[in-house]
Design a protein around this motif. Structure first.
Motif, PDB file in Angstrom:
ATOM      1  N   GLY A  65       0.815  -1.211   0.000  1.00  0.00           N
ATOM      2  CA  GLY A  65       0.000   0.000   0.000  1.00  0.00           C
ATOM      3  C   GLY A  65       0.847   1.259   0.000  1.00  0.00           C
ATOM      4  O   GLY A  65       0.503   2.261  -0.629  1.00  0.00           O
ATOM      5  N   PHE A  66       2.011   1.210   0.683  1.00  0.00           N
ATOM      6  CA  PHE A  66       2.890   2.369   0.752  1.00  0.00           C
ATOM      7  C   PHE A  66       3.526   2.660  -0.606  1.00  0.00           C
ATOM      8  O   PHE A  66       3.675   3.814  -1.005  1.00  0.00           O
ATOM      9  CB  PHE A  66       3.990   2.119   1.795  1.00  0.00           C
ATOM     10  N   ASP A 101      -1.540   6.627  -2.835  1.00  0.00           N
ATOM     11  CA  ASP A 101      -2.205   7.775  -3.440  1.00  0.00           C
ATOM     12  C   ASP A 101      -3.654   7.749  -2.982  1.00  0.00           C
ATOM     13  O   ASP A 101      -4.151   6.716  -2.516  1.00  0.00           O
ATOM     14  CB  ASP A 101      -2.101   7.728  -4.973  1.00  0.00           C
ATOM     15  N   PRO A 102      -4.371   8.870  -3.093  1.00  0.00           N
ATOM     16  CA  PRO A 102      -5.744   8.938  -2.578  1.00  0.00           C
ATOM     17  C   PRO A 102      -6.682   7.909  -3.193  1.00  0.00           C
ATOM     18  O   PRO A 102      -7.522   7.334  -2.495  1.00  0.00           O
ATOM     19  CB  PRO A 102      -6.177  10.366  -2.935  1.00  0.00           C
ATOM     20  N   VAL A 103      -6.539   7.665  -4.493  1.00  0.00           N
ATOM     21  CA  VAL A 103      -7.437   6.719  -5.166  1.00  0.00           C
ATOM     22  C   VAL A 103      -7.231   5.306  -4.622  1.00  0.00           C
ATOM     23  O   VAL A 103      -8.197   4.585  -4.335  1.00  0.00           O
ATOM     24  CB  VAL A 103      -7.211   6.741  -6.692  1.00  0.00           C
ATOM     25  N   THR A 104      -5.954   4.907  -4.463  1.00  0.00           N
ATOM     26  CA  THR A 104      -5.666   3.584  -3.918  1.00  0.00           C
ATOM     27  C   THR A 104      -6.223   3.442  -2.508  1.00  0.00           C
ATOM     28  O   THR A 104      -6.780   2.392  -2.147  1.00  0.00           O
ATOM     29  CB  THR A 104      -4.148   3.328  -3.892  1.00  0.00           C
ATOM     30  N   GLY A 105      -6.081   4.495  -1.716  1.00  0.00           N
ATOM     31  CA  GLY A 105      -6.610   4.461  -0.363  1.00  0.00           C
ATOM     32  C   GLY A 105      -8.115   4.264  -0.346  1.00  0.00           C
ATOM     33  O   GLY A 105      -8.647   3.491   0.454  1.00  0.00           O
ATOM     34  N   LEU A 106      -8.822   4.951  -1.248  1.00  0.00           N
ATOM     35  CA  LEU A 106     -10.274   4.806  -1.334  1.00  0.00           C
ATOM     36  C   LEU A 106     -10.659   3.383  -1.734  1.00  0.00           C
ATOM     37  O   LEU A 106     -11.595   2.796  -1.191  1.00  0.00           O
ATOM     38  CB  LEU A 106     -10.841   5.803  -2.341  1.00  0.00           C
ATOM     39  N   SER A 126     -10.025 -10.086   5.490  1.00  0.00           N
ATOM     40  CA  SER A 126     -10.790  -8.843   5.630  1.00  0.00           C
ATOM     41  C   SER A 126     -10.005  -7.815   6.435  1.00  0.00           C
ATOM     42  O   SER A 126      -9.901  -6.645   6.053  1.00  0.00           O
ATOM     43  CB  SER A 126     -12.129  -9.124   6.326  1.00  0.00           C
ATOM     44  N   THR A 127      -9.448  -8.262   7.556  1.00  0.00           N
ATOM     45  CA  THR A 127      -8.710  -7.351   8.426  1.00  0.00           C
ATOM     46  C   THR A 127      -7.410  -6.898   7.768  1.00  0.00           C
ATOM     47  O   THR A 127      -6.982  -5.745   7.950  1.00  0.00           O
ATOM     48  CB  THR A 127      -8.421  -8.019   9.778  1.00  0.00           C
ATOM     49  N   LEU A 128      -6.779  -7.777   6.996  1.00  0.00           N
ATOM     50  CA  LEU A 128      -5.549  -7.406   6.288  1.00  0.00           C
ATOM     51  C   LEU A 128      -5.805  -6.273   5.309  1.00  0.00           C
ATOM     52  O   LEU A 128      -5.035  -5.301   5.250  1.00  0.00           O
ATOM     53  CB  LEU A 128      -4.985  -8.615   5.540  1.00  0.00           C
ATOM     54  N   ILE A 129      -6.848  -6.399   4.522  1.00  0.00           N
ATOM     55  CA  ILE A 129      -7.152  -5.344   3.549  1.00  0.00           C
ATOM     56  C   ILE A 129      -7.494  -4.051   4.272  1.00  0.00           C
ATOM     57  O   ILE A 129      -7.107  -2.960   3.853  1.00  0.00           O
ATOM     58  CB  ILE A 129      -8.284  -5.788   2.613  1.00  0.00           C
ATOM     59  N   TRP A 130      -8.224  -4.171   5.382  1.00  0.00           N
ATOM     60  CA  TRP A 130      -8.531  -2.986   6.186  1.00  0.00           C
ATOM     61  C   TRP A 130      -7.248  -2.333   6.692  1.00  0.00           C
ATOM     62  O   TRP A 130      -7.081  -1.118   6.622  1.00  0.00           O
ATOM     63  CB  TRP A 130      -9.431  -3.390   7.343  1.00  0.00           C
ATOM     64  N   SER A 131      -6.303  -3.155   7.188  1.00  0.00           N
ATOM     65  CA  SER A 131      -5.041  -2.603   7.698  1.00  0.00           C
ATOM     66  C   SER A 131      -4.206  -2.009   6.569  1.00  0.00           C
ATOM     67  O   SER A 131      -3.466  -1.042   6.779  1.00  0.00           O
ATOM     68  CB  SER A 131      -4.237  -3.678   8.432  1.00  0.00           C
ATOM     69  N   ALA A 132      -4.306  -2.580   5.366  1.00  0.00           N
ATOM     70  CA  ALA A 132      -3.545  -2.068   4.224  1.00  0.00           C
ATOM     71  C   ALA A 132      -3.980  -0.662   3.836  1.00  0.00           C
ATOM     72  O   ALA A 132      -3.202   0.093   3.234  1.00  0.00           O
ATOM     73  CB  ALA A 132      -3.693  -3.000   3.019  1.00  0.00           C
ATOM     74  N   SER A 133      -5.211  -0.291   4.196  1.00  0.00           N
ATOM     75  CA  SER A 133      -5.694   1.048   3.861  1.00  0.00           C
ATOM     76  C   SER A 133      -4.912   2.128   4.600  1.00  0.00           C
ATOM     77  O   SER A 133      -4.973   3.306   4.238  1.00  0.00           O
ATOM     78  CB  SER A 133      -7.191   1.174   4.166  1.00  0.00           C
ATOM     79  N   LEU A 137       4.478  -0.170   8.914  1.00  0.00           N
ATOM     80  CA  LEU A 137       4.487  -0.279  10.375  1.00  0.00           C
ATOM     81  C   LEU A 137       3.084  -0.108  10.948  1.00  0.00           C
ATOM     82  O   LEU A 137       2.706  -0.814  11.886  1.00  0.00           O
ATOM     83  CB  LEU A 137       5.441   0.743  10.979  1.00  0.00           C
ATOM     84  N   GLU A 138       2.314   0.815  10.396  1.00  0.00           N
ATOM     85  CA  GLU A 138       0.951   1.020  10.885  1.00  0.00           C
ATOM     86  C   GLU A 138       0.105  -0.225  10.635  1.00  0.00           C
ATOM     87  O   GLU A 138      -0.658  -0.662  11.507  1.00  0.00           O
ATOM     88  CB  GLU A 138       0.324   2.238  10.210  1.00  0.00           C
ATOM     89  N   SER A 139       0.235  -0.808   9.452  1.00  0.00           N
ATOM     90  CA  SER A 139      -0.522  -2.020   9.141  1.00  0.00           C
ATOM     91  C   SER A 139      -0.101  -3.165  10.044  1.00  0.00           C
ATOM     92  O   SER A 139      -0.936  -3.953  10.502  1.00  0.00           O
ATOM     93  CB  SER A 139      -0.317  -2.407   7.670  1.00  0.00           C
ATOM     94  N   ALA A 140       1.209  -3.272  10.317  1.00  0.00           N
ATOM     95  CA  ALA A 140       1.700  -4.323  11.203  1.00  0.00           C
ATOM     96  C   ALA A 140       1.144  -4.151  12.614  1.00  0.00           C
ATOM     97  O   ALA A 140       0.732  -5.136  13.255  1.00  0.00           O
ATOM     98  CB  ALA A 140       3.230  -4.310  11.234  1.00  0.00           C
ATOM     99  N   VAL A 141       1.116  -2.917  13.113  1.00  0.00           N
ATOM    100  CA  VAL A 141       0.583  -2.650  14.451  1.00  0.00           C
ATOM    101  C   VAL A 141      -0.904  -2.983  14.510  1.00  0.00           C
ATOM    102  O   VAL A 141      -1.393  -3.569  15.491  1.00  0.00           O
ATOM    103  CB  VAL A 141       0.830  -1.183  14.851  1.00  0.00           C
ATOM    104  N   LEU A 142      -1.642  -2.637  13.469  1.00  0.00           N
ATOM    105  CA  LEU A 142      -3.072  -2.935  13.435  1.00  0.00           C
ATOM    106  C   LEU A 142      -3.320  -4.445  13.470  1.00  0.00           C
ATOM    107  O   LEU A 142      -4.188  -4.926  14.204  1.00  0.00           O
ATOM    108  CB  LEU A 142      -3.707  -2.327  12.187  1.00  0.00           C
ATOM    109  N   MET A 143      -2.545  -5.196  12.695  1.00  0.00           N
ATOM    110  CA  MET A 143      -2.729  -6.645  12.673  1.00  0.00           C
ATOM    111  C   MET A 143      -2.279  -7.281  13.990  1.00  0.00           C
ATOM    112  O   MET A 143      -2.875  -8.251  14.450  1.00  0.00           O
ATOM    113  CB  MET A 143      -1.962  -7.252  11.499  1.00  0.00           C
TER     114      MET A 143
END
Length: 216
Positions: A64-65, A69-74, A145-152, A157-163
């Motif tokens: 994700g990093f 970009d904004p579109v990918t995040g959406l 489901s949670t992985l894709i949510w964390s990828a947003s 590091l943020e995604s790793a902390v969320l998971m």
């Protein structure tokens, strides 16, 4: 780093998804903690399992990093929201379509499973730790489901902390099933537990979809 609200969401998702986790991993957890002397093995198993979630979060967060970009995040947030809604319907026992998504991970699991099977029966703490790490890659709609949510979050590091936080949410039920397997199983099989958990996860999914300013 993730906000407190996001971390709270992650741990609640883990807690509410515990009924599904017990179905996927509960048998292994119960077999590891069959005796008093092996209860430390159950802790090691769950440490390995949660570490695998954090590593998976780091990997998807890195992807994700790289395309941040904004579109990918959406797109990621919308996909995560839809998958969470599907997960809520699954846990609430209203729709089983999410099992089709779990089949996407069968290829990877077919590679990992032989190595995991060689660690059974568990005889040492290191075996339990490694088994947990391997078992964390078991195809699971809740994890996906949670992985894709964390990828947003679009940051490794943020995604790793969320998971990791999500994994902590699953810990109470997973530890308890090794010690009180029948009692926990009977409790989590009650329909009202599935109904409440399903409704709350669906609400998280609706909130995650970025169709209003409330989700920013």
């Amino acid at each position: 780093m993730p906000t407190s609200l996001t971390l709270t969401t992650a741990i609640i998702l883990g807690l509410l998804g515990s009924a599904h986790c017990l179905g996927m991993c509960g048998g292994i957890a119960a077999s590891i903690a069959m005796t008093q002397s092996r209860r430390y093995y159950l802790v090691a198993y769950n440490v390995g399992r949660i570490f695998s979630y954090a590593l998976a979060g780091f990997l998807v967060g890195s992807l994700g990093f790289m395309i941040k970009d904004p579109v990918t995040g959406l797109i990621l947030r919308t996909g995560a929201g839809l998958l969470l809604i599907a997960m809520g319907l699954y846990i609430g026992q209203w729709w089983k379509g999410l099992t089709r998504i779990e089949k996407l991970g069968q290829g990877l699991w077919s590679i990992i499973r032989p190595a995991a099977s060689k660690l059974l029966p568990v005889q040492t703490l290191s075996q339990a730790l490694l088994l947990g790490f391997f078992w964390g890659w078991l195809p699971c709609g809740l994890i996906y489901s949670t992985l894709i949510w964390s990828a947003s979050a679009q940051h490794p590091l943020e995604s790793a902390v969320l998971m990791f936080t999500f994994g902590l949410g699953t810990l109470p039920a997973m530890l308890a099933t090794g010690l009180l397997a029948n009692e926990i199983k009977q409790l989590l099989q009650r329909q009202w537990i599935h109904t409440v958990a399903g409704i709350v996860i669906i609400a998280f999914g609706i909130y995650t979809i970025p169709w209003t300013g409330l989700t920013h």
